[in-house]
Design an enzyme around this catalytic site. Structure first.
Site, mmCIF file in Angstrom:
data_model
loop_
_atom_site.group_PDB
_atom_site.id
_atom_site.type_symbol
_atom_site.label_atom_id
_atom_site.label_comp_id
_atom_site.label_asym_id
_atom_site.label_seq_id
_atom_site.Cartn_x
_atom_site.Cartn_y
_atom_site.Cartn_z
ATOM 1 N N GLY A 122 -1.201 -24.332 -1.570
ATOM 2 C CA GLY A 122 -2.141 -23.246 -2.329
ATOM 3 C C GLY A 122 -2.305 -23.583 -3.591
ATOM 4 O O GLY A 122 -1.533 -24.481 -4.282
ATOM 5 N N GLY A 189 27.612 -31.955 -11.345
ATOM 6 C CA GLY A 189 27.055 -30.827 -11.272
ATOM 7 C C GLY A 189 27.369 -30.030 -9.966
ATOM 8 O O GLY A 189 28.185 -30.533 -9.290
ATOM 9 N N VAL A 190 26.759 -28.887 -9.870
ATOM 10 C CA VAL A 190 27.375 -28.192 -8.599
ATOM 11 C C VAL A 190 27.091 -28.793 -7.313
ATOM 12 O O VAL A 190 27.869 -29.057 -6.451
ATOM 13 C CB VAL A 190 26.292 -26.866 -8.676
ATOM 14 C CG1 VAL A 190 26.620 -25.943 -7.363
ATOM 15 C CG2 VAL A 190 26.694 -25.814 -9.854
ATOM 16 N N VAL A 244 25.107 -43.691 -16.039
ATOM 17 C CA VAL A 244 24.702 -44.622 -15.064
ATOM 18 C C VAL A 244 23.588 -45.511 -15.796
ATOM 19 O O VAL A 244 22.533 -44.619 -16.344
ATOM 20 C CB VAL A 244 24.383 -44.017 -13.711
ATOM 21 C CG1 VAL A 244 23.587 -45.229 -12.901
ATOM 22 C CG2 VAL A 244 25.274 -43.463 -12.904
ATOM 23 N N VAL A 276 21.225 -35.446 -10.216
ATOM 24 C CA VAL A 276 21.321 -35.349 -11.908
ATOM 25 C C VAL A 276 20.458 -34.076 -12.156
ATOM 26 O O VAL A 276 19.783 -34.173 -13.195
ATOM 27 C CB VAL A 276 20.776 -36.746 -12.447
ATOM 28 C CG1 VAL A 276 21.844 -37.952 -12.302
ATOM 29 C CG2 VAL A 276 19.352 -37.119 -11.922
ATOM 30 N N ASP A 318 12.745 -21.018 -9.110
ATOM 31 C CA ASP A 318 13.098 -22.271 -9.826
ATOM 32 C C ASP A 318 11.923 -23.099 -10.721
ATOM 33 O O ASP A 318 12.099 -24.013 -11.380
ATOM 34 C CB ASP A 318 13.205 -23.413 -8.615
ATOM 35 C CG ASP A 318 14.798 -23.298 -8.281
ATOM 36 O OD1 ASP A 318 15.338 -22.459 -8.614
ATOM 37 O OD2 ASP A 318 15.237 -24.253 -7.329
ATOM 38 N N ALA A 326 19.045 -19.416 -5.749
ATOM 39 C CA ALA A 326 18.307 -18.814 -4.843
ATOM 40 C C ALA A 326 18.144 -17.220 -5.125
ATOM 41 O O ALA A 326 17.226 -16.557 -4.938
ATOM 42 C CB ALA A 326 18.843 -19.112 -3.418
ATOM 43 N N HIS A 450 45.621 -3.865 -0.213
ATOM 44 C CA HIS A 450 46.740 -4.969 0.011
ATOM 45 C C HIS A 450 47.173 -5.364 1.350
ATOM 46 O O HIS A 450 47.131 -4.385 2.182
ATOM 47 C CB HIS A 450 47.905 -4.240 -0.826
ATOM 48 C CG HIS A 450 48.904 -5.157 -0.676
ATOM 49 N ND1 HIS A 450 49.161 -6.380 -1.508
ATOM 50 C CD2 HIS A 450 50.132 -5.299 0.200
ATOM 51 C CE1 HIS A 450 50.421 -7.226 -1.037
ATOM 52 N NE2 HIS A 450 50.885 -6.515 -0.056
HETATM 53 P P1 FAD Z 1 12.036 -23.260 -3.287
HETATM 54 O O1 FAD Z 1 13.202 -22.765 -2.284
HETATM 55 O O2 FAD Z 1 11.741 -24.804 -3.800
HETATM 56 O O3 FAD Z 1 10.795 -23.007 -2.564
HETATM 57 C C1 FAD Z 1 9.540 -23.226 -2.866
HETATM 58 C C2 FAD Z 1 8.532 -23.395 -1.588
HETATM 59 O O4 FAD Z 1 7.275 -23.312 -2.170
HETATM 60 C C3 FAD Z 1 8.901 -24.671 -0.855
HETATM 61 O O5 FAD Z 1 8.860 -24.357 0.376
HETATM 62 C C4 FAD Z 1 7.518 -25.383 -1.013
HETATM 63 O O6 FAD Z 1 7.213 -25.976 0.104
HETATM 64 C C5 FAD Z 1 6.570 -24.210 -1.319
HETATM 65 N N1 FAD Z 1 5.382 -24.898 -2.367
HETATM 66 C C6 FAD Z 1 5.482 -25.533 -3.378
HETATM 67 N N2 FAD Z 1 4.029 -25.588 -3.807
HETATM 68 C C7 FAD Z 1 3.357 -25.058 -2.848
HETATM 69 C C8 FAD Z 1 1.995 -24.952 -3.170
HETATM 70 N N3 FAD Z 1 1.255 -25.395 -3.941
HETATM 71 N N4 FAD Z 1 1.272 -24.499 -1.760
HETATM 72 C C9 FAD Z 1 2.359 -23.680 -0.918
HETATM 73 N N5 FAD Z 1 3.508 -23.693 -1.176
HETATM 74 C C10 FAD Z 1 4.307 -24.621 -2.036
HETATM 75 N N6 FAD Z 1 21.169 -22.122 -4.679
HETATM 76 C C11 FAD Z 1 22.006 -21.121 -4.569
HETATM 77 O O7 FAD Z 1 21.887 -20.006 -5.130
HETATM 78 N N7 FAD Z 1 23.152 -21.436 -3.844
HETATM 79 C C12 FAD Z 1 23.436 -22.215 -3.328
HETATM 80 O O8 FAD Z 1 24.588 -22.300 -2.676
HETATM 81 C C13 FAD Z 1 22.491 -23.438 -3.333
HETATM 82 N N8 FAD Z 1 22.926 -24.769 -2.869
HETATM 83 C C14 FAD Z 1 22.076 -25.690 -2.967
HETATM 84 C C15 FAD Z 1 22.311 -26.865 -2.435
HETATM 85 C C16 FAD Z 1 21.555 -27.875 -2.414
HETATM 86 C C17 FAD Z 1 21.755 -29.187 -1.859
HETATM 87 C C18 FAD Z 1 20.059 -27.809 -3.387
HETATM 88 C C19 FAD Z 1 19.212 -28.750 -3.417
HETATM 89 C C20 FAD Z 1 19.778 -26.527 -3.839
HETATM 90 C C21 FAD Z 1 20.770 -25.692 -3.796
HETATM 91 N N9 FAD Z 1 20.545 -24.336 -4.197
HETATM 92 C C22 FAD Z 1 21.530 -23.073 -4.309
HETATM 93 C C23 FAD Z 1 19.378 -24.152 -5.156
HETATM 94 C C24 FAD Z 1 18.212 -23.174 -4.249
HETATM 95 O O9 FAD Z 1 18.098 -23.899 -3.100
HETATM 96 C C25 FAD Z 1 17.141 -22.869 -5.059
HETATM 97 O O10 FAD Z 1 17.420 -22.261 -6.530
HETATM 98 C C26 FAD Z 1 16.092 -22.055 -4.466
HETATM 99 O O11 FAD Z 1 15.644 -22.528 -3.229
HETATM 100 C C27 FAD Z 1 14.975 -21.757 -5.209
HETATM 101 O O12 FAD Z 1 14.012 -20.768 -4.579
HETATM 102 P P2 FAD Z 1 12.490 -20.875 -5.049
HETATM 103 O O13 FAD Z 1 11.920 -20.073 -4.060
HETATM 104 O O14 FAD Z 1 12.079 -20.779 -6.302
HETATM 105 O O15 FAD Z 1 11.967 -22.414 -4.553
HETATM 106 P P1 AMP Z 2 23.211 -30.178 -12.585
HETATM 107 O O1 AMP Z 2 21.949 -30.102 -13.496
HETATM 108 O O2 AMP Z 2 24.035 -28.996 -12.656
HETATM 109 O O3 AMP Z 2 22.661 -30.519 -11.019
HETATM 110 O O4 AMP Z 2 23.975 -31.665 -13.034
HETATM 111 C C1 AMP Z 2 23.397 -32.825 -13.154
HETATM 112 C C2 AMP Z 2 24.394 -33.685 -13.891
HETATM 113 O O5 AMP Z 2 24.000 -35.234 -13.729
HETATM 114 C C3 AMP Z 2 24.454 -33.135 -15.161
HETATM 115 O O6 AMP Z 2 25.757 -32.956 -15.585
HETATM 116 C C4 AMP Z 2 24.262 -34.475 -15.994
HETATM 117 O O7 AMP Z 2 24.916 -34.795 -17.103
HETATM 118 C C5 AMP Z 2 24.512 -35.693 -14.868
HETATM 119 N N1 AMP Z 2 23.774 -37.136 -15.427
HETATM 120 C C6 AMP Z 2 22.563 -37.045 -15.411
HETATM 121 N N2 AMP Z 2 22.032 -38.294 -15.840
HETATM 122 C C7 AMP Z 2 23.058 -39.097 -15.582
HETATM 123 C C8 AMP Z 2 23.392 -40.302 -15.668
HETATM 124 N N3 AMP Z 2 22.517 -41.425 -15.958
HETATM 125 N N4 AMP Z 2 24.632 -40.975 -15.204
HETATM 126 C C9 AMP Z 2 25.487 -40.117 -15.032
HETATM 127 N N5 AMP Z 2 25.541 -38.700 -14.975
HETATM 128 C C10 AMP Z 2 24.189 -38.221 -15.434
#
Ligand code: FAD
Ligand code: AMP
Length: 478
Positions: A122, A189-190, A244, A276, A318, A326, A450
């Site tokens: 889109g 980070g997380v 790093v 990162v 995001d 999410a 409890h």
């Molecule tokens: P997204 O989920 O990134 O979705 C965006 C969508 O838009 C995608 O499907 C993409 O293809 C589509 N899109 C982008 N541009 C276009 C376009 N131009 N046209 C059509 N489609 C498009 N969050 C939590 O709350 N709990 C968790 O436990 C958690 N664990 C995570 C673990 C990992 C490994 C990662 C990477 C993330 C995790 N997150 C977690 C973060 C979470 O996934 C995101 O915050 C969440 O997905 C954001 O939702 P969103 O809808 O903003 O974007």
């Molecule tokens: P988050 O944003 O919670 O996913 O965490 C990412 C983490 O990566 C942060 O705590 C940063 O400080 C760390 N980070 C980013 N760049 C570097 C780097 N070059 N070396 C080590 N840690 C990094």
């Protein structure tokens, strides 16, 4: 010109698909555009969360946790299972089934709610036009309102360019077909801690390199300290203050260069995960005349109600400011759909919970003790250890603590921080308490079942005034 809609949502992650479903429920003619294509070439809904984020990582975290429980802890409670081994391909297969079920669920919900699913990329052409392109075909759709929910992608850093099979991002780390012997993770980070935990449990020697000196600075320092201790005990070697700066690969291994307090260091890994952070994704999203402004960090600029600089165009999740979570994306989706339908809606950004799904889990909402000090807010706190909670002891999960931060004068709950079994479930109490403007005394006067680990939160609330029941050092009741 193709169809006309009341609302077109771009992106079907937890922000976009929720916004689309809510808009349709409110009687608006809604379409949702998605360009994500899976390995089989099929368009899939659910975005990062369902395909490469929350859901697959939790499937692997749970499977690897069960493995460690069976291998290391079942015997401690009298269950002898003999040799326990991890079948990684089977775990990946289960994870992929979980993804497929969740993704399929969104398509079914779209159908049930009458959301039109548009396949392709889109692009916002103007405040009322979205172009959708797929495989060279283009169509322009008209909409009264547009909601951008384009999400985010992993940040890459120049010292460690992604290298097939050796240096991967979080998506690659969900696909390792066997356990790497020596695994490096950049970023404590997380996501780095969760993925590091998965592979550490499955047998990797994990080293986490983190540039900052303070561990989990967004979490209350007492909880962060306890978490760091517990993860270290599990075998995660977390090197703080380790930035790093470079890497070399030889096709089999990665040599990572980093600097810490002692100077320049090197460490060799079989695989390296770069965790990162994530950045907003807006590639190809905005046409030349769209007029939608970005902020200085590349996020789509929005106000408190997710309105962009263009009237009628909203952005959520995001790709806009705020925590990349999410549930935050979904709540913004609901708010925006409600606003478009003419309802009053707003979000309480002070009560968004965060969870790290390590073992034990870490969860928090609201401010930390260090935040309060920095802002000059007078607070009182109450903490309670899981080691004094009957259910936690019975569960063989007595590590961790709950802490409540309350306003010194009004007793209003300003924050809750927990490390312990099921902290991610327990934190909902803090979120609800904060939403309802509860005092610590409100929780203290509540009757908890409890034995439950939730009683640790109850006792922390009682401890705010020094009256925890199952703790020796309590104050005399006035
Ligand atoms: P997204 O989920 O990134 O979705 C965006 C969508 O838009 C995608 O499907 C993409 O293809 C589509 N899109 C982008 N541009 C276009 C376009 N131009 N046209 C059509 N489609 C498009 N969050 C939590 O709350 N709990 C968790 O436990 C958690 N664990 C995570 C673990 C990992 C490994 C990662 C990477 C993330 C995790 N997150 C977690 C973060 C979470 O996934 C995101 O915050 C969440 O997905 C954001 O939702 P969103 O809808 O903003 O974007
Ligand atoms: P988050 O944003 O919670 O996913 O965490 C990412 C983490 O990566 C942060 O705590 C940063 O400080 C760390 N980070 C980013 N760049 C570097 C780097 N070059 N070396 C080590 N840690 C990094």
């Amino acid at each position: 010109m193709a169809d006309k809609f009341d609302v077109i949502v771009i992106g079907a992650g937890p922000g976009g698909y929720v916004a689309a479903i809510r808009a349709a429920q409110l009687g608006l003619k809604t379409a949702c555009v998605e360009k994500w294509v899976n390995k089989e070439g099929k368009t899939v809904h659910g975005g990062t969360c369902l395909n490469v984020g929350c859901i697959p990582s939790k499937a692997l975290l749970e499977s690897s946790h069960k493995f460690v429980e069976a291998r290391d802890h079942f015997a401690e409670v009298g269950i002898n299972v003999g040799d326990v081994s991890a079948d990684i391909p089977k775990m990946l297969e289960f994870k992929n089934q979980v993804i497929a079920k969740n993704v399929g669920g969104i398509s079914a919900l779209f159908k049930a709610n009458g959301v039109t699913a548009l396949e392709g990329a889109g692009k916002v052409l103007s405040s009322k036009q979205v172009e959708v392109s797929k495989d060279g075909d283009k169509a322009v759709y008209e909409a009264e309102h547009i909601v951008i929910a384009s999400g985010s992608v992993p940040v890459e850093i120049p010292p460690t360019p992604l290298t097939e099979g050796l240096i991967v991002d979080s998506t690659g780390a969900l696909e390792f077909e066997e356990t790497p012997k020596r695994l490096g993770v950049i970023g404590a980070g997380v996501i780095g801690l969760e993925l590091g935990s998965v592979w550490s449990r499955l047998g990797s020697e994990v080293t986490v390199l983190e540039a900052m000196d303070s561990f989990l600075p967004m979490v209350d320092s007492a909880i962060a300290k306890e978490t760091q201790k517990l993860l270290k005990k599990q075998g995660l070697d977390i090197k703080m203050g380790a930035r790093v700066t470079g890497s070399e690969t030889n096709g089999k291994e990665v040599t990572v260069k980093y600097t810490d307090a002692k100077g320049e260091q090197e460490q060799v890994f079989d695989k390296l995960i770069v965790c990162v952070g994530r950045r907003p994704y807006t590639q190809g999203l905005l046409g030349e005349d769209a007029g939608v402004k970005l902020d200085e960090r590349g996020f789509i600029f929005v106000d408190d109600q997710c309105r962009t600089s263009v009237p009628g165009v909203y952005a959520i999740g995001d790709c806009v400011r705020g925590p990349m979570l999410a549930h935050k994306a979904s709540e913004e989706g609901v708010m925006v759909a409600d606003i478009i339908a003419g309802h009053k809606a707003e979000m309480n950004y002070d009560a968004i919970p965060s969870v790290i799904y390590t073992s034990p889990e870490v969860a928090w909402v609201g401010i930390t003790e260090q935040d309060a000090k920095a802002a000059g807010i007078e607070i009182k706190t109450g903490s309670f250890p899981f080691s004094a909670n009957g259910r936690a002891l019975a569960n063989h999960a007595s590590e961790g603590m709950a802490k409540i931060i309350a306003d010194a004068e009004t007793d209003r709950i300003l924050g809750m921080h927990i490390v312990g079994q099921h902290a991610g479930e327990l934190i909902a109490q803090g979120v609800i308490a904060m939403e309802f403007g509860s005092s610590a005394e409100d929780l203290a006067l509540t009757c908890y079942a409890h034995p439950t680990t939730a009683e640790a939160v109850h006792e922390a609330a009682l401890a705010v005034d020094g009256h925890a029941i199952h703790m020796a050092n309590r104050k005399k009741r006035k």
